[in-house]
Design a protein around this motif. Structure first.
Motif, PDB file in Angstrom:
ATOM      1  N   LEU A   1      18.858  43.607  70.319  1.00 38.14           N
ATOM      2  CA  LEU A   1      19.051  44.607  69.267  1.00 38.14           C
ATOM      3  C   LEU A   1      18.750  44.030  67.895  1.00 38.14           C
ATOM      4  N   VAL A   2      19.265  42.828  67.619  1.00 37.97           N
ATOM      5  CA  VAL A   2      19.042  42.200  66.325  1.00 37.97           C
ATOM      6  C   VAL A   2      17.560  41.887  66.123  1.00 37.97           C
ATOM      7  N   LEU A   3      16.926  41.308  67.148  1.00 36.67           N
ATOM      8  CA  LEU A   3      15.520  40.924  67.021  1.00 36.67           C
ATOM      9  C   LEU A   3      14.611  42.153  66.881  1.00 36.67           C
ATOM     10  N   VAL A   4      14.874  43.193  67.674  1.00 41.43           N
ATOM     11  CA  VAL A   4      14.048  44.403  67.596  1.00 41.43           C
ATOM     12  C   VAL A   4      14.213  45.087  66.247  1.00 41.43           C
ATOM     13  N   THR A   5      15.463  45.145  65.754  1.00 38.49           N
ATOM     14  CA  THR A   5      15.700  45.768  64.446  1.00 38.49           C
ATOM     15  C   THR A   5      14.996  45.012  63.329  1.00 38.49           C
ATOM     16  N   LEU A   6      15.108  43.692  63.333  1.00 43.02           N
ATOM     17  CA  LEU A   6      14.434  42.887  62.314  1.00 43.02           C
ATOM     18  C   LEU A   6      12.924  43.036  62.405  1.00 43.02           C
ATOM     19  N   PHE A   7      12.394  43.015  63.633  1.00 45.80           N
ATOM     20  CA  PHE A   7      10.946  43.125  63.802  1.00 45.80           C
ATOM     21  C   PHE A   7      10.433  44.478  63.331  1.00 45.80           C
ATOM     22  N   LEU A   8      11.122  45.558  63.698  1.00 49.09           N
ATOM     23  CA  LEU A   8      10.669  46.891  63.290  1.00 49.09           C
ATOM     24  C   LEU A   8      10.807  47.083  61.784  1.00 49.09           C
ATOM     25  N   SER A   9      11.851  46.546  61.174  1.00 54.20           N
ATOM     26  CA  SER A   9      12.021  46.657  59.724  1.00 54.20           C
ATOM     27  C   SER A   9      10.914  45.909  58.993  1.00 54.20           C
TER      28      SER A   9
END
Length: 358
Positions: free
Chosen positions: A18-26
């Motif tokens: 969740l953290v990695l996907v959120t950071l990547f998409l942002s």
């Protein structure tokens, strides 16, 4: 006490994903869209599609890290696939039709930005070509967006860039020989700068003869002003020759004194005489001309960039360094041109129309 470590061990892959996907998409959203908010809709579309694909991949990555069995994961992925398929099935009927039509227009290139076109009774200059629609600026400065499927499925008239025929039709009495009329009409066309001009007799009415004077205009950008100049030149040429441009039944409806003619006197030239030389096209087709200029500059820079890249392969020593500097400078100019903020209207015109694809 032993449940907490088990729960942490069970859920920590999900939390990390969740953290990695959120950071990547942002980060991807900032790189593609946020810092390029000035781009037009056509240039934003590929970036938005990239973000859509990235979001789908992110959702799939999160599902694969859920602390559930593989069978449940497969069911969730199947549900997501069904939802996406349904969305595409319901929305792709018109969208995909316009996208495919846009690709056809890009490959066939029946017209370019800045060309004069006529479709479905509307005429004007192409101001913008998008993947879903094409924007045309009319002679009244309105902006009309046609779905690309409309342009593909409807008869489309395009004015050739090499030149267009400008013509004027008028009716004169039988008492004047056609050879005399032809001489003065050809003189009027010549005074307007038209090439290969010709006169046609297009009708023999009960009371008058219909003539058509036409000529080739090589500067198609000035079509509106050229038509106006040809009308004025025909009036001046015939009036100076003493030829009335009135209906033969004119004296039956409005009696005149014997010997009077309906030829207005030419006014004296004033300091405002050159005002008519101003091109109305600069005001009417402002967006189309700006878009055409940007398009031509972009094509020239792309050709220059390709030529420099080809020359760089065979260059050595100082010549190679010089070509590298020119290459970087050209790339910088091309990036600046691509990132140029389009001209914004002060307020949306009420006459702007959107023609939806049927």
């Amino acid at each position: 006490m032993c449940l907490q470590p088990n729960l942490f061990t069970l859920f920590w892959p999900l939390l990390v994903s969740l953290v990695l996907v959120t950071l990547f998409l942002s980060l991807l959203n900032w790189l593609l869209l946020k810092r390029h908010s000035h781009l037009s809709g056509e240039k934003k579309l590929p970036r938005q599609l990239t973000m859509l694909v990235a979001n789908i991949v992110g959702i799939i990555a999160i599902v694969l890290t859920l602390p559930v069995s593989e069978a449940i994961q497969n069911q969730i992925l199947a549900l997501i696939g069904i939802l996406l398929s349904g969305m595409v099935a319901f929305s792709s009927t018109s969208i995909m039709t316009n996208v495919m039509a846009g690709l056809v227009l890009r490959f066939n290139k029946p017209f370019r930005i800045g060309d004069f076109v006529r479709v479905n009774g509307f005429s004007g200059r192409v101001a913008e070509m998008g993947l879903l629609d094409t924007e045309i600026q009319t002679e009244t400065r309105e902006l009309i967006s046609f779905a690309n499927s409309v342009l593909v499925n409807s008869p489309l008239t395009v004015v050739r860039s090499s030149g267009a025929i400008i013509s004027v039709e008028l009716s004169l009495g039988y008492e004047i020989h056609h050879s005399k009329i032809e001489k003065h009409l050809l003189s009027a066309a010549s005074n307007c700068g038209l090439e290969d001009s010709f006169v046609q007799v297009i009708g023999l009415g009960d009371y008058s003869v219909s003539y058509r004077i036409a000529g080739l205009l090589t500067d198609v950008k000035s079509m509106l002003s050229a038509r106006s100049k040809l009308h004025k030149a025909v009036l001046d040429s015939l009036h100076q020759a003493g030829i009335e441009i009135v209906s033969p039944a004119f004296t039956n409806t409005r009696p005149q004194e014997p010997g009077s003619v309906m030829i207005p006197a030419a006014p004296r030239k004033t300091k405002f005489a050159n005002h008519e030389d101003n091109r109305p096209e600069a005001v009417i087709f402002d967006k189309a001309e700006e878009a055409e200029a940007v398009h031509q500059d972009r094509v020239a820079l792309e050709e220059q960039l390709a030529a420099l890249q080809a020359a760089l392969k065979d260059a050595n020593g100082e010549d190679k360094n010089l070509l590298k500097e020119q290459l970087e400078f050209t790339r910088m100019k091309l990036d600046e041109l691509n990132n140029t903020q389009p001209k914004q209207e002060g307020s949306p015109a009420p006459a702007e129309q959107k023609l939806a694809s049927k």
